[in-house]
Design a protein around this motif. Structure first.
Motif, PDB file in Angstrom:
ATOM      1  N   GLY A  47       0.803  -1.219   0.000  1.00  0.00           N
ATOM      2  CA  GLY A  47       0.000   0.000   0.000  1.00  0.00           C
ATOM      3  C   GLY A  47       0.832   1.264   0.000  1.00  0.00           C
ATOM      4  O   GLY A  47       0.355   2.337  -0.340  1.00  0.00           O
ATOM      5  N   MET A  48       2.092   1.143   0.361  1.00  0.00           N
ATOM      6  CA  MET A  48       2.976   2.299   0.423  1.00  0.00           C
ATOM      7  C   MET A  48       3.906   2.371  -0.787  1.00  0.00           C
ATOM      8  O   MET A  48       4.720   3.272  -0.896  1.00  0.00           O
ATOM      9  CB  MET A  48       3.821   2.256   1.700  1.00  0.00           C
ATOM     10  N   ALA A  49       3.799   1.421  -1.698  1.00  0.00           N
ATOM     11  CA  ALA A  49       4.714   1.359  -2.841  1.00  0.00           C
ATOM     12  C   ALA A  49       4.501   2.533  -3.783  1.00  0.00           C
ATOM     13  O   ALA A  49       3.377   2.978  -4.008  1.00  0.00           O
ATOM     14  CB  ALA A  49       4.511   0.054  -3.601  1.00  0.00           C
ATOM     15  N   ASN A  50       5.586   3.026  -4.352  1.00  0.00           N
ATOM     16  CA  ASN A  50       5.510   4.075  -5.369  1.00  0.00           C
ATOM     17  C   ASN A  50       5.012   3.429  -6.665  1.00  0.00           C
ATOM     18  O   ASN A  50       5.678   2.558  -7.214  1.00  0.00           O
ATOM     19  CB  ASN A  50       6.894   4.693  -5.577  1.00  0.00           C
ATOM     20  N   PRO A  51       3.865   3.837  -7.174  1.00  0.00           N
ATOM     21  CA  PRO A  51       3.303   3.178  -8.358  1.00  0.00           C
ATOM     22  C   PRO A  51       3.911   3.624  -9.686  1.00  0.00           C
ATOM     23  O   PRO A  51       3.726   2.969 -10.703  1.00  0.00           O
ATOM     24  CB  PRO A  51       1.832   3.576  -8.303  1.00  0.00           C
ATOM     25  N   PHE A  52       4.653   4.714  -9.726  1.00  0.00           N
ATOM     26  CA  PHE A  52       5.075   5.276 -10.993  1.00  0.00           C
ATOM     27  C   PHE A  52       6.132   4.460 -11.739  1.00  0.00           C
ATOM     28  O   PHE A  52       6.147   4.497 -12.967  1.00  0.00           O
ATOM     29  CB  PHE A  52       5.463   6.734 -10.831  1.00  0.00           C
ATOM     30  N   PRO A  53       7.007   3.697 -11.090  1.00  0.00           N
ATOM     31  CA  PRO A  53       7.915   2.829 -11.859  1.00  0.00           C
ATOM     32  C   PRO A  53       7.178   1.747 -12.669  1.00  0.00           C
ATOM     33  O   PRO A  53       7.722   1.204 -13.618  1.00  0.00           O
ATOM     34  CB  PRO A  53       8.811   2.201 -10.790  1.00  0.00           C
ATOM     35  N   LEU A  54       5.927   1.494 -12.312  1.00  0.00           N
ATOM     36  CA  LEU A  54       5.136   0.522 -13.061  1.00  0.00           C
ATOM     37  C   LEU A  54       5.029   0.905 -14.529  1.00  0.00           C
ATOM     38  O   LEU A  54       4.979   0.043 -15.404  1.00  0.00           O
ATOM     39  CB  LEU A  54       3.738   0.393 -12.442  1.00  0.00           C
ATOM     40  N   VAL A  87      -2.126  10.164   4.146  1.00  0.00           N
ATOM     41  CA  VAL A  87      -2.321  10.598   2.767  1.00  0.00           C
ATOM     42  C   VAL A  87      -1.073  11.241   2.166  1.00  0.00           C
ATOM     43  O   VAL A  87      -0.795  11.059   0.973  1.00  0.00           O
ATOM     44  CB  VAL A  87      -3.562  11.505   2.619  1.00  0.00           C
ATOM     45  N   GLU A  88      -0.310  11.962   2.940  1.00  0.00           N
ATOM     46  CA  GLU A  88       0.897  12.575   2.378  1.00  0.00           C
ATOM     47  C   GLU A  88       1.925  11.516   1.980  1.00  0.00           C
ATOM     48  O   GLU A  88       2.686  11.720   1.040  1.00  0.00           O
ATOM     49  CB  GLU A  88       1.507  13.577   3.361  1.00  0.00           C
ATOM     50  N   ASP A  89       1.921  10.373   2.671  1.00  0.00           N
ATOM     51  CA  ASP A  89       2.850   9.284   2.347  1.00  0.00           C
ATOM     52  C   ASP A  89       2.369   8.436   1.176  1.00  0.00           C
ATOM     53  O   ASP A  89       3.174   7.791   0.506  1.00  0.00           O
ATOM     54  CB  ASP A  89       3.061   8.376   3.561  1.00  0.00           C
ATOM     55  N   ILE A  90       1.056   8.408   0.952  1.00  0.00           N
ATOM     56  CA  ILE A  90       0.511   7.531  -0.093  1.00  0.00           C
ATOM     57  C   ILE A  90      -0.188   8.291  -1.204  1.00  0.00           C
ATOM     58  O   ILE A  90      -0.891   7.700  -2.016  1.00  0.00           O
ATOM     59  CB  ILE A  90      -0.459   6.484   0.498  1.00  0.00           C
ATOM     60  N   ASN A  91       0.016   9.606  -1.301  1.00  0.00           N
ATOM     61  CA  ASN A  91      -0.718  10.376  -2.312  1.00  0.00           C
ATOM     62  C   ASN A  91      -0.423   9.911  -3.729  1.00  0.00           C
ATOM     63  O   ASN A  91      -1.278  10.000  -4.600  1.00  0.00           O
ATOM     64  CB  ASN A  91      -0.518  11.880  -2.147  1.00  0.00           C
ATOM     65  N   ALA A  92       0.771   9.375  -4.006  1.00  0.00           N
ATOM     66  CA  ALA A  92       1.073   8.873  -5.351  1.00  0.00           C
ATOM     67  C   ALA A  92       0.166   7.711  -5.714  1.00  0.00           C
ATOM     68  O   ALA A  92      -0.224   7.557  -6.876  1.00  0.00           O
ATOM     69  CB  ALA A  92       2.539   8.455  -5.444  1.00  0.00           C
ATOM     70  N   VAL A  93      -0.184   6.896  -4.739  1.00  0.00           N
ATOM     71  CA  VAL A  93      -1.079   5.765  -4.985  1.00  0.00           C
ATOM     72  C   VAL A  93      -2.463   6.276  -5.391  1.00  0.00           C
ATOM     73  O   VAL A  93      -3.069   5.772  -6.332  1.00  0.00           O
ATOM     74  CB  VAL A  93      -1.165   4.852  -3.741  1.00  0.00           C
ATOM     75  N   VAL A  94      -2.944   7.284  -4.710  1.00  0.00           N
ATOM     76  CA  VAL A  94      -4.252   7.869  -5.047  1.00  0.00           C
ATOM     77  C   VAL A  94      -4.206   8.526  -6.420  1.00  0.00           C
ATOM     78  O   VAL A  94      -5.105   8.342  -7.241  1.00  0.00           O
ATOM     79  CB  VAL A  94      -4.697   8.873  -3.956  1.00  0.00           C
ATOM     80  N   ILE A  95      -3.149   9.254  -6.702  1.00  0.00           N
ATOM     81  CA  ILE A  95      -3.009   9.941  -7.989  1.00  0.00           C
ATOM     82  C   ILE A  95      -2.982   8.938  -9.141  1.00  0.00           C
ATOM     83  O   ILE A  95      -3.584   9.170 -10.191  1.00  0.00           O
ATOM     84  CB  ILE A  95      -1.733  10.812  -8.000  1.00  0.00           C
TER      85      ILE A  95
END
Length: 168
Positions: A47-54, A87-95
């Protein structure tokens, strides 16, 4: 019971039974799985992973498999009791998500749910929001889902697919 693909390939075994920290091993496993007759492949991340390298992995996967996979987007499952604090730690996941499931809604009051919805909309105005309990969501992986453009990791645009196309 062991999965039949796990017996033949260590990379597949890694994906099925362990954590994937090495992108090339993950990519290798998906290339091998493309040779199987599968209806869907679901990848669960932290849940905390940065999704953008995907995005890079998806581009490589398309090149290596000839477009075998159709990326139908990311789904974020959030807990209303901790979301606003994290939310500040996981906002990339939401975006990066196309759908956001607010789970355990019975544990949150109306004001908290309203603040969560507002924060989600601020970060990602295009994401579908689903509210539920016990993570019960019908049809989230049905054929009505659309292919998602990966030209930019921040895009949440859907590409309309023909109902006759296969979702292998």
């Amino acid at each position: 019971k062991a999965h039949p693909c796990a017996a033949c390939c260590p990379a597949v075994r890694l994906v099925l039974y362990g954590s994937v920290y090495v992108p090339h091993a993950f990519l290798e496993a998906l290339v091998l799985l493309a040779k199987r007759s599968l209806d869907v492949v679901i990848v669960e991340t932290s849940g905390m992973a940065n999704p953008f390298p995907l995005r890079n992995i998806l581009c490589d996967l398309k090149r290596l498999t000839g477009g075998h996979y159709v990326y139908q987007g990311m789904i974020a499952l959030i807990d209303p009791e901790s979301f606003l604090d994290l939310v500040e730690d996981i906002n990339a996941v939401v975006i990066a998500s196309q759908r956001i499931i607010i789970n355990k809604i019975e544990l949150a009051d109306g004001e908290t749910l309203s603040r969560i919805r507002k924060k989600i909309r601020q970060l990602n105005p295009h994401a579908g929001i689903i509210e539920t309990s016990y993570a019960c969501v019908e049809g989230i992986l049905d054929s009505s889902m659309h292919e998602v453009s990966t030209s930019s990791p921040l895009e949440s645009k859907f590409v309309k697919r023909s109902a006759k196309e296969s979702y292998t």
